[in-house]
Design a protein around this motif. Sequence first.
Motif, PDB file in Angstrom:
ATOM      1  N   PHE A  35      11.070  -8.904   0.040  1.00  0.00           N
ATOM      2  CA  PHE A  35      11.116  -8.038   1.210  1.00  0.00           C
ATOM      3  C   PHE A  35      11.642  -8.829   2.407  1.00  0.00           C
ATOM      4  CE2 PHE A  35       8.446  -4.585  -0.384  1.00  0.00           C
ATOM      5  CZ  PHE A  35       7.677  -5.211  -1.351  1.00  0.00           C
ATOM      6  N   GLN A  37      10.973  -8.545   6.477  1.00  0.00           N
ATOM      7  CA  GLN A  37      10.176  -7.860   7.493  1.00  0.00           C
ATOM      8  C   GLN A  37      10.994  -7.774   8.772  1.00  0.00           C
ATOM      9  OE1 GLN A  37       6.135  -9.319   8.338  1.00  0.00           O
ATOM     10  NE2 GLN A  37       5.564  -7.154   8.357  1.00  0.00           N
ATOM     11  N   TRP A  40      10.266  -4.851  13.837  1.00  0.00           N
ATOM     12  CA  TRP A  40       9.230  -3.868  14.115  1.00  0.00           C
ATOM     13  C   TRP A  40       8.068  -3.955  13.119  1.00  0.00           C
ATOM     14  CZ3 TRP A  40      14.422  -3.234  14.212  1.00  0.00           C
ATOM     15  CH2 TRP A  40      14.977  -2.993  15.485  1.00  0.00           C
ATOM     16  N   GLY A  41       8.167  -4.897  12.189  1.00  0.00           N
ATOM     17  CA  GLY A  41       7.055  -5.144  11.277  1.00  0.00           C
ATOM     18  C   GLY A  41       7.143  -4.451   9.939  1.00  0.00           C
ATOM     19  N   GLN A  42       8.135  -3.623   9.733  1.00  0.00           N
ATOM     20  CA  GLN A  42       8.224  -2.929   8.461  1.00  0.00           C
ATOM     21  C   GLN A  42       8.781  -3.835   7.382  1.00  0.00           C
ATOM     22  OE1 GLN A  42      10.368   0.768   8.478  1.00  0.00           O
ATOM     23  NE2 GLN A  42       9.593   1.351   6.468  1.00  0.00           N
ATOM     24  N   LEU A  43       8.203  -3.747   6.196  1.00  0.00           N
ATOM     25  CA  LEU A  43       8.689  -4.497   5.043  1.00  0.00           C
ATOM     26  C   LEU A  43       9.790  -3.686   4.356  1.00  0.00           C
ATOM     27  CD1 LEU A  43       5.291  -5.754   3.666  1.00  0.00           C
ATOM     28  CD2 LEU A  43       7.130  -7.200   4.487  1.00  0.00           C
ATOM     29  N   ASN A  45      12.471  -3.271   1.427  1.00  0.00           N
ATOM     30  CA  ASN A  45      12.715  -3.738   0.064  1.00  0.00           C
ATOM     31  C   ASN A  45      14.096  -4.357  -0.067  1.00  0.00           C
ATOM     32  OD1 ASN A  45      10.504  -1.916  -0.039  1.00  0.00           O
ATOM     33  ND2 ASN A  45      10.825  -1.675  -2.228  1.00  0.00           N
ATOM     34  N   PHE A  86       9.462 -12.185   2.548  1.00  0.00           N
ATOM     35  CA  PHE A  86       8.273 -12.288   1.707  1.00  0.00           C
ATOM     36  C   PHE A  86       8.630 -11.999   0.262  1.00  0.00           C
ATOM     37  CE2 PHE A  86       4.882 -12.832   4.678  1.00  0.00           C
ATOM     38  CZ  PHE A  86       5.246 -12.157   5.832  1.00  0.00           C
TER      39      PHE A  86
ATOM     40  N   ARG B   9       1.084   4.504  15.212  1.00  0.00           N
ATOM     41  CA  ARG B   9       1.805   3.245  15.125  1.00  0.00           C
ATOM     42  C   ARG B   9       1.068   2.146  15.874  1.00  0.00           C
ATOM     43  NH1 ARG B   9       6.978   2.626  14.486  1.00  0.00           N
ATOM     44  NH2 ARG B   9       6.288   0.476  14.179  1.00  0.00           N
ATOM     45  N   LEU B  91      -0.874  -2.018   6.806  1.00  0.00           N
ATOM     46  CA  LEU B  91       0.299  -1.520   6.103  1.00  0.00           C
ATOM     47  C   LEU B  91      -0.123  -0.664   4.918  1.00  0.00           C
ATOM     48  CD1 LEU B  91       2.270  -4.879   6.040  1.00  0.00           C
ATOM     49  CD2 LEU B  91       2.900  -2.871   7.363  1.00  0.00           C
ATOM     50  N   GLU B 105       7.877  -0.658  -8.333  1.00  0.00           N
ATOM     51  CA  GLU B 105       8.316  -1.036  -7.003  1.00  0.00           C
ATOM     52  C   GLU B 105       7.482  -0.353  -5.928  1.00  0.00           C
ATOM     53  OE1 GLU B 105      12.429  -0.236  -6.423  1.00  0.00           O
ATOM     54  OE2 GLU B 105      12.571  -1.431  -4.590  1.00  0.00           O
ATOM     55  N   PHE B 108       6.894   0.389   1.553  1.00  0.00           N
ATOM     56  CA  PHE B 108       5.949   0.249   2.655  1.00  0.00           C
ATOM     57  C   PHE B 108       6.310   1.147   3.830  1.00  0.00           C
ATOM     58  CE2 PHE B 108       3.001  -3.229   1.843  1.00  0.00           C
ATOM     59  CZ  PHE B 108       3.534  -3.755   0.677  1.00  0.00           C
ATOM     60  N   GLY B 109       5.266   1.550   4.545  1.00  0.00           N
ATOM     61  CA  GLY B 109       5.442   2.222   5.819  1.00  0.00           C
ATOM     62  C   GLY B 109       5.634   1.213   6.939  1.00  0.00           C
ATOM     63  N   GLU B 110       5.753   1.716   8.173  1.00  0.00           N
ATOM     64  CA  GLU B 110       6.016   0.852   9.315  1.00  0.00           C
ATOM     65  C   GLU B 110       4.762   0.154   9.819  1.00  0.00           C
ATOM     66  OE1 GLU B 110       9.725   2.632  11.699  1.00  0.00           O
ATOM     67  OE2 GLU B 110       8.028   3.991  11.602  1.00  0.00           O
ATOM     68  N   ARG B 113      -0.497  -0.881  14.107  1.00  0.00           N
ATOM     69  CA  ARG B 113      -0.957  -2.105  14.768  1.00  0.00           C
ATOM     70  C   ARG B 113      -2.231  -1.805  15.535  1.00  0.00           C
ATOM     71  NH1 ARG B 113       1.363  -6.874  15.907  1.00  0.00           N
ATOM     72  NH2 ARG B 113       3.381  -6.102  15.205  1.00  0.00           N
TER      73      ARG B 113
END
Lengths: 106, 117
Positions: A35, A37, A40-43, A45, A86, B9, B91, B105, B108-110, B113
């Motif tokens: 991944f 990142q 904005w923190g989103q992983l 793929n 990651f 968020r 997450l 597989e 993931f979402g955003e 926080r």
Amino acid sequence: GIQVEQSPPDLILQEGANSTLRCNFSDSVNNLQWFHQNPWGQLINLFYIPSGTKQNGRLSATTVATERYSLLYISSSQTTDSGVYFCGSSGSRLTFGEGTQLTVNP
Amino acid sequence: GAGVSQSPRYKVAKRGQDVALRCDPISGHVSLFWYQQALGQGPEFLTYFQNEAQLDKSGLPSDRFFAERPEGSVSTLKIQRTQQEDSAVYLCASSLRGGAPNTGELFFGEGSRLTVL
């Protein structure tokens, strides 16, 4: 549970350079994913690669399951490649490494 | 939906408040995971659902953490009596397949926080 070790922890490159990121695993490799990142923190793929080699543009990945490691290759790096990479592996749940912080300078 | 959706968020809570974080997985995905990511660390597993069944909650750090997925789609992670150490990004991920050892597989979402003051 499985232990995941990523190297190097930090990497600084000049734009255009190539790099290799590595993940070592303490146990059998399943569900192996890479991944990126984003800021904005989103992983995001990159690869789902339990074994073998895959390529997607400037990125490619190789997993050698019998030797419990995976490699992510970035060629001709761009500033937009910066961020944390990651890898994760396991069975019913993904266990992550600590990540590689990549900085690509213009 | 097209991707995994999480809300809110951003959440700021005073210590001792209860919070609820929502995850809407990709439609039709059987498996759903919650992870906690502290600043500068990799994501840490919290809990796993296969449809509505919570098959693994071994990563929940205390009994103040509770997760549910009552109809096998949307999931809620609830944290009671929040503490400062709960501050992190939470997450959510989903995958099409269910069942160990290989759920396939993950997407993931955003993230949500959470900051606890």
